[in-house]
Design a protein around this motif. Structure first.
Motif, PDB file in Angstrom:
ATOM      1  N   SER A   1      11.538   3.273   7.187  1.00 25.66           N
ATOM      2  CA  SER A   1      11.699   4.205   6.082  1.00 25.66           C
ATOM      3  C   SER A   1      11.346   3.453   4.806  1.00 25.66           C
ATOM      4  N   SER A   2      10.186   3.770   4.278  1.00 25.83           N
ATOM      5  CA  SER A   2       9.695   3.121   3.063  1.00 25.83           C
ATOM      6  C   SER A   2       8.572   3.978   2.503  1.00 25.83           C
ATOM      7  N   SER A   3       8.025   3.534   1.397  1.00 26.22           N
ATOM      8  CA  SER A   3       6.860   4.248   0.880  1.00 26.22           C
ATOM      9  C   SER A   3       5.686   3.992   1.836  1.00 26.22           C
ATOM     10  N   PRO A   4       4.787   4.940   1.982  1.00 27.57           N
ATOM     11  CA  PRO A   4       3.658   4.773   2.906  1.00 27.57           C
ATOM     12  C   PRO A   4       2.832   3.520   2.629  1.00 27.57           C
ATOM     13  N   THR A   5       2.708   3.136   1.379  1.00 24.61           N
ATOM     14  CA  THR A   5       1.902   1.960   1.057  1.00 24.61           C
ATOM     15  C   THR A   5       2.545   0.664   1.546  1.00 24.61           C
ATOM     16  N   GLU A   6       3.873   0.675   1.793  1.00 27.68           N
ATOM     17  CA  GLU A   6       4.583  -0.527   2.248  1.00 27.68           C
ATOM     18  C   GLU A   6       4.569  -0.694   3.769  1.00 27.68           C
ATOM     19  N   VAL A   7       4.237   0.358   4.496  1.00 29.80           N
ATOM     20  CA  VAL A   7       4.342   0.323   5.954  1.00 29.80           C
ATOM     21  C   VAL A   7       3.507  -0.798   6.581  1.00 29.80           C
ATOM     22  N   PRO A   8       2.229  -0.968   6.250  1.00 28.64           N
ATOM     23  CA  PRO A   8       1.465  -2.045   6.899  1.00 28.64           C
ATOM     24  C   PRO A   8       2.111  -3.430   6.708  1.00 28.64           C
ATOM     25  N   ALA A   9       2.579  -3.729   5.511  1.00 28.66           N
ATOM     26  CA  ALA A   9       3.205  -5.025   5.249  1.00 28.66           C
ATOM     27  C   ALA A   9       4.513  -5.157   6.025  1.00 28.66           C
ATOM     28  N   LEU A  10       5.254  -4.075   6.145  1.00 26.41           N
ATOM     29  CA  LEU A  10       6.501  -4.114   6.906  1.00 26.41           C
ATOM     30  C   LEU A  10       6.239  -4.350   8.390  1.00 26.41           C
ATOM     31  N   ILE A  11       5.218  -3.718   8.908  1.00 21.58           N
ATOM     32  CA  ILE A  11       4.854  -3.933  10.318  1.00 21.58           C
ATOM     33  C   ILE A  11       4.532  -5.414  10.529  1.00 21.58           C
ATOM     34  N   ASP A  12       3.757  -5.973   9.632  1.00 23.75           N
ATOM     35  CA  ASP A  12       3.436  -7.397   9.730  1.00 23.75           C
ATOM     36  C   ASP A  12       4.684  -8.258   9.608  1.00 23.75           C
ATOM     37  N   ALA A  13       5.583  -7.892   8.706  1.00 21.46           N
ATOM     38  CA  ALA A  13       6.796  -8.685   8.495  1.00 21.46           C
ATOM     39  C   ALA A  13       7.716  -8.654   9.711  1.00 21.46           C
ATOM     40  N   PHE A  14       7.735  -7.560  10.443  1.00 18.87           N
ATOM     41  CA  PHE A  14       8.579  -7.443  11.621  1.00 18.87           C
ATOM     42  C   PHE A  14       7.917  -8.006  12.883  1.00 18.87           C
ATOM     43  N   ALA A  15       6.606  -8.183  12.842  1.00 16.23           N
ATOM     44  CA  ALA A  15       5.895  -8.660  14.034  1.00 16.23           C
ATOM     45  C   ALA A  15       6.386 -10.046  14.416  1.00 16.23           C
ATOM     46  N   PRO A  16       6.438 -10.316  15.714  1.00 22.40           N
ATOM     47  CA  PRO A  16       6.847 -11.661  16.145  1.00 22.40           C
ATOM     48  C   PRO A  16       5.935 -12.720  15.548  1.00 22.40           C
ATOM     49  N   GLY A  17       6.544 -13.844  15.172  1.00 21.89           N
ATOM     50  CA  GLY A  17       5.801 -14.907  14.501  1.00 21.89           C
ATOM     51  C   GLY A  17       5.002 -15.785  15.390  1.00 21.89           C
TER      52      GLY A  17
END
Length: 160
Positions: free
Chosen positions: A144-160
């Motif tokens: 749940s965020s602004s649409p423009t933040e979704v790609p960065a959030l997906i990257d931030a949650f992705a396994p490192g």
């Protein structure tokens, strides 16, 4: 995968499916769900609402989502089964009486904070690790965020 909240459905999922998919799980009651599923060799997935933004705004969004779900009979029974009847019943009573504003005011903040992922991504990732340690094998994120933040959030949650 079989959607399951309480003991009978979790047991059915353990018997006939490759896993169970649960939802709105408070961390403090994860063991109850894991024990009812009783199939550590199978997948136990859970959907988590990850709400981003300033904490007061994120908490307000979480409370609205919580009340919308917790007042549905199957979820109210789920929370009662988990031992949260005292917290849920006043919310459900206000909702059923048509007092949506009061239901929102009565949303139990402690429980809402247990169910939702709030705060910075790193805190949310740590929280997911706690659920994993408690027996959740797959986290399904509803961002749940602004649409423009979704790609960065997906990257931030992705396994490192």
């Amino acid at each position: 995968m079989l959607a399951a909240l309480r003991d009978r459905m979790l047991g059915l999922a353990a018997r006939i499916a490759d896993g169970a998919f649960t939802n709105f799980l408070p961390l403090s009651r994860t063991a109850q769900v894991v024990d009812a599923f009783a199939s550590p060799e199978k997948e136990l997935a859970c959907r988590f609402f990850a709400i981003h933004g300033p904490e007061d705004e994120a908490l307000a969004v979480a409370k609205r989502i919580f009340v919308a779900y917790a007042t549905v009979p199957v979820y109210a029974e789920f929370f009662r089964w988990l031992g949260f009847g005292g917290e849920i019943d006043p919310v459900v009573e206000a909702w059923d009486a048509g007092d949506r504003k009061r239901a929102l005011e009565l949303a139990p903040e402690t429980l809402v904070r247990e169910v939702f992922l709030l705060g910075p991504v790193e805190a949310q990732r740590q929280r997911l690790e706690e659920f994993e340690s408690a027996g959740i094998t797959t986290a399904v994120l509803a961002l749940s965020s602004s649409p423009t933040e979704v790609p960065a959030l997906i990257d931030a949650f992705a396994p490192g």
